[in-house]
Design a protein around this motif. Structure first.
Motif, PDB file in Angstrom:
ATOM      1  N   UNK A 170       0.805  -1.210   0.000  1.00  0.00           N
ATOM      2  CA  UNK A 170       0.000   0.000   0.000  1.00  0.00           C
ATOM      3  C   UNK A 170       0.845   1.270   0.000  1.00  0.00           C
ATOM      4  N   UNK A 171       0.292   2.307  -0.587  1.00  0.00           N
ATOM      5  CA  UNK A 171       0.791   3.666  -0.402  1.00  0.00           C
ATOM      6  C   UNK A 171      -0.390   4.467   0.137  1.00  0.00           C
ATOM      7  N   UNK A 172      -0.142   5.703   0.548  1.00  0.00           N
ATOM      8  CA  UNK A 172      -1.188   6.413   1.282  1.00  0.00           C
ATOM      9  C   UNK A 172      -1.369   7.850   0.815  1.00  0.00           C
ATOM     10  N   UNK A 173      -2.629   8.282   0.820  1.00  0.00           N
ATOM     11  CA  UNK A 173      -3.014   9.672   0.627  1.00  0.00           C
ATOM     12  C   UNK A 173      -3.567  10.156   1.960  1.00  0.00           C
ATOM     13  N   UNK A 174      -2.912  11.133   2.565  1.00  0.00           N
ATOM     14  CA  UNK A 174      -3.240  11.569   3.920  1.00  0.00           C
ATOM     15  C   UNK A 174      -3.608  13.047   3.902  1.00  0.00           C
ATOM     16  N   UNK A 175      -4.808  13.361   4.390  1.00  0.00           N
ATOM     17  CA  UNK A 175      -5.270  14.746   4.436  1.00  0.00           C
ATOM     18  C   UNK A 175      -5.584  15.154   5.866  1.00  0.00           C
ATOM     19  N   UNK A 176      -5.245  16.395   6.196  1.00  0.00           N
ATOM     20  CA  UNK A 176      -5.527  16.931   7.521  1.00  0.00           C
ATOM     21  C   UNK A 176      -5.513  18.448   7.470  1.00  0.00           C
ATOM     22  N   UNK A 177      -6.538  19.082   8.036  1.00  0.00           N
ATOM     23  CA  UNK A 177      -6.599  20.542   8.130  1.00  0.00           C
ATOM     24  C   UNK A 177      -6.340  21.223   6.789  1.00  0.00           C
ATOM     25  N   UNK A 178      -6.938  20.678   5.741  1.00  0.00           N
ATOM     26  CA  UNK A 178      -6.846  21.292   4.424  1.00  0.00           C
ATOM     27  C   UNK A 178      -5.568  21.032   3.665  1.00  0.00           C
ATOM     28  N   UNK A 179      -4.697  20.170   4.180  1.00  0.00           N
ATOM     29  CA  UNK A 179      -3.449  19.832   3.512  1.00  0.00           C
ATOM     30  C   UNK A 179      -3.419  18.335   3.185  1.00  0.00           C
ATOM     31  N   UNK A 180      -2.757  17.988   2.066  1.00  0.00           N
ATOM     32  CA  UNK A 180      -2.736  16.598   1.619  1.00  0.00           C
ATOM     33  C   UNK A 180      -1.334  16.159   1.229  1.00  0.00           C
ATOM     34  N   UNK A 181      -0.951  15.004   1.720  1.00  0.00           N
ATOM     35  CA  UNK A 181       0.319  14.354   1.391  1.00  0.00           C
ATOM     36  C   UNK A 181       0.045  13.060   0.635  1.00  0.00           C
ATOM     37  N   UNK A 182       0.713  12.883  -0.506  1.00  0.00           N
ATOM     38  CA  UNK A 182       0.736  11.586  -1.190  1.00  0.00           C
ATOM     39  C   UNK A 182       2.068  10.928  -0.848  1.00  0.00           C
ATOM     40  N   UNK A 183       1.998   9.792  -0.140  1.00  0.00           N
ATOM     41  CA  UNK A 183       3.215   9.108   0.310  1.00  0.00           C
ATOM     42  C   UNK A 183       3.365   7.837  -0.514  1.00  0.00           C
ATOM     43  N   UNK A 184       4.373   7.831  -1.417  1.00  0.00           N
ATOM     44  CA  UNK A 184       4.476   6.796  -2.445  1.00  0.00           C
ATOM     45  C   UNK A 184       5.808   6.070  -2.356  1.00  0.00           C
ATOM     46  N   UNK A 185       6.032   5.361  -1.259  1.00  0.00           N
ATOM     47  CA  UNK A 185       7.244   4.567  -1.089  1.00  0.00           C
ATOM     48  C   UNK A 185       7.023   3.131  -1.538  1.00  0.00           C
ATOM     49  N   UNK A 186       8.110   2.510  -1.998  1.00  0.00           N
ATOM     50  CA  UNK A 186       8.082   1.111  -2.424  1.00  0.00           C
ATOM     51  C   UNK A 186       6.990   0.859  -3.444  1.00  0.00           C
ATOM     52  N   UNK A 187       7.087   1.601  -4.528  1.00  0.00           N
ATOM     53  CA  UNK A 187       6.162   1.417  -5.636  1.00  0.00           C
ATOM     54  C   UNK A 187       6.825   1.876  -6.922  1.00  0.00           C
ATOM     55  N   UNK A 188       6.429   1.222  -8.018  1.00  0.00           N
ATOM     56  CA  UNK A 188       6.736   1.758  -9.339  1.00  0.00           C
ATOM     57  C   UNK A 188       5.672   2.806  -9.648  1.00  0.00           C
ATOM     58  N   UNK A 189       5.618   3.276 -10.875  1.00  0.00           N
ATOM     59  CA  UNK A 189       4.643   4.301 -11.262  1.00  0.00           C
ATOM     60  C   UNK A 189       3.234   3.773 -11.023  1.00  0.00           C
ATOM     61  N   UNK A 190       2.401   4.574 -10.381  1.00  0.00           N
ATOM     62  CA  UNK A 190       1.058   4.144 -10.025  1.00  0.00           C
ATOM     63  C   UNK A 190       0.233   3.807 -11.261  1.00  0.00           C
ATOM     64  N   UNK A 191      -0.683   2.865 -11.097  1.00  0.00           N
ATOM     65  CA  UNK A 191      -1.582   2.477 -12.176  1.00  0.00           C
ATOM     66  C   UNK A 191      -2.582   3.594 -12.466  1.00  0.00           C
ATOM     67  N   UNK A 192      -3.070   3.620 -13.704  1.00  0.00           N
ATOM     68  CA  UNK A 192      -4.066   4.619 -14.100  1.00  0.00           C
ATOM     69  C   UNK A 192      -5.315   4.524 -13.229  1.00  0.00           C
ATOM     70  N   UNK A 193      -5.697   3.314 -12.836  1.00  0.00           N
ATOM     71  CA  UNK A 193      -6.879   3.129 -12.000  1.00  0.00           C
ATOM     72  C   UNK A 193      -6.759   3.905 -10.694  1.00  0.00           C
TER      73      UNK A 193
END
Length: 279
Positions: free
Chosen positions: A163-186
């Motif tokens: 898994x990778x994670x999209x984390x939002x808090x107080x109007x801010x968003x982090x995409x955390x993309x460790x241990x992955x190749x390029x994400x799938x279109x889906x």
């Protein structure tokens, strides 16, 4: 949202324990600047991403009170991302005056299996009853405290739903993309449909300056650029988005000056152990 990079290396660390390549030998001469420990990120002192064996060192090096962590997101079960055995010490006579009584762990079924195997022999009831494990799958939604989180499918291994994670808090968003190749279109389409707009993207850069597409499990700078273009195409990022790279292998000779220079050429920032980012 405060993001602290506690570790920025791939599985073997840098310098690697058993390696005597020129890069590792040179890094050992300047550990204060060049050492990279296994990847881990802390958000707002209460939400942790991954739990490698280096967590104990991180707590000492950066004065982190891990007893204050309420939520732990685990990307996958590989040992550089999850060392569950340490959690047997979270309570009983091993820990007093902890700031957060409970810990909630989120991970896939393989992470839960590892957690069970690594703790079953030693964990005390007083400890286990204060730890909750929630098994999640790709495209799960999690709401804990002030955080809204999407667990997304990594492109990493066929043996488990990493898994990778999209984390939002107080109007801010982090995409955390460790241990992955390029994400799938889906996955990109899913985020677009959820109306995600990232303020910060943290990307796997295990392969450094290698050619694009040479790994089905990790990325390098060229892959990072391709992914960035896709994120922009799907309106997930804009001109204000900041891009960071991390999770460097010793094989990419990840000396700070090298990685920072290569990242800057591409409009990115190379993370290092101890880096703090505010978004």
């Amino acid at each position: 949202m405060k993001i602290t990079y506690l570790g920025t290396a791939a599985a073997e660390g840098f310098p690697a324990m058993f390696c005597n390549c020129p890069s590792c030998e040179q890094a050992r001469k300047n550990l204060e600047r060049e050492m990279r420990t296994r990847s881990q990120v802390l958000i707002d002192d209460k939400l942790l991403i991954d739990f490698p064996a280096d967590s104990y060192y991180h707590s000492l090096k950066y004065g982190i009170d891990f007893s204050a962590v309420k939520y732990l997101l685990v990307t996958h079960s590989h040992t550089d991302h999850f060392y569950g055995a340490e959690l047997v010490n979270r309570g009983y006579k091993f820990a007093h005056r902890m700031r957060s009584e409970r810990l909630e762990i989120f991970g896939n079924s393989e992470v839960f299996k590892v957690f069970t195997e690594e703790t079953s022999r030693e964990i005390r009831q007083e400890v286990s009853e204060k730890i909750t494990f929630r098994t999640i799958v790709p495209f799960s939604f999690i709401k804990v405290g002030e955080y809204e989180i999407f667990a997304l499918p990594a492109v990493h291994t066929e043996k488990e739903n990493a898994l990778v994670y999209c984390i939002s808090s107080n109007g801010k968003t982090l995409l955390y993309l460790n241990d992955t190749a390029i994400l799938e279109e889906e996955t990109l389409l899913f985020l677009f449909q959820k109306g995600i707009k990232a303020d910060m993207v943290s990307m796997d850069c295990t392969l450094g300056v290698s050619k694009a597409g040479i790994s089905k499990r990790h990325m390098g700078f060229t892959d990072n650029e391709i992914l960035r273009n896709k994120l922009v195409k799907y309106s997930l990022c804009d001109t204000n988005t900041k891009y960071y790279v991390t999770h460097f292998s010793h094989n990419s000779a990840p000396f700070r000056d090298n990685m920072e220079s290569e990242a800057k050429k591409r409009g990115m920032i190379a993370a290092h152990d101890g880096l703090v980012v505010e978004i």
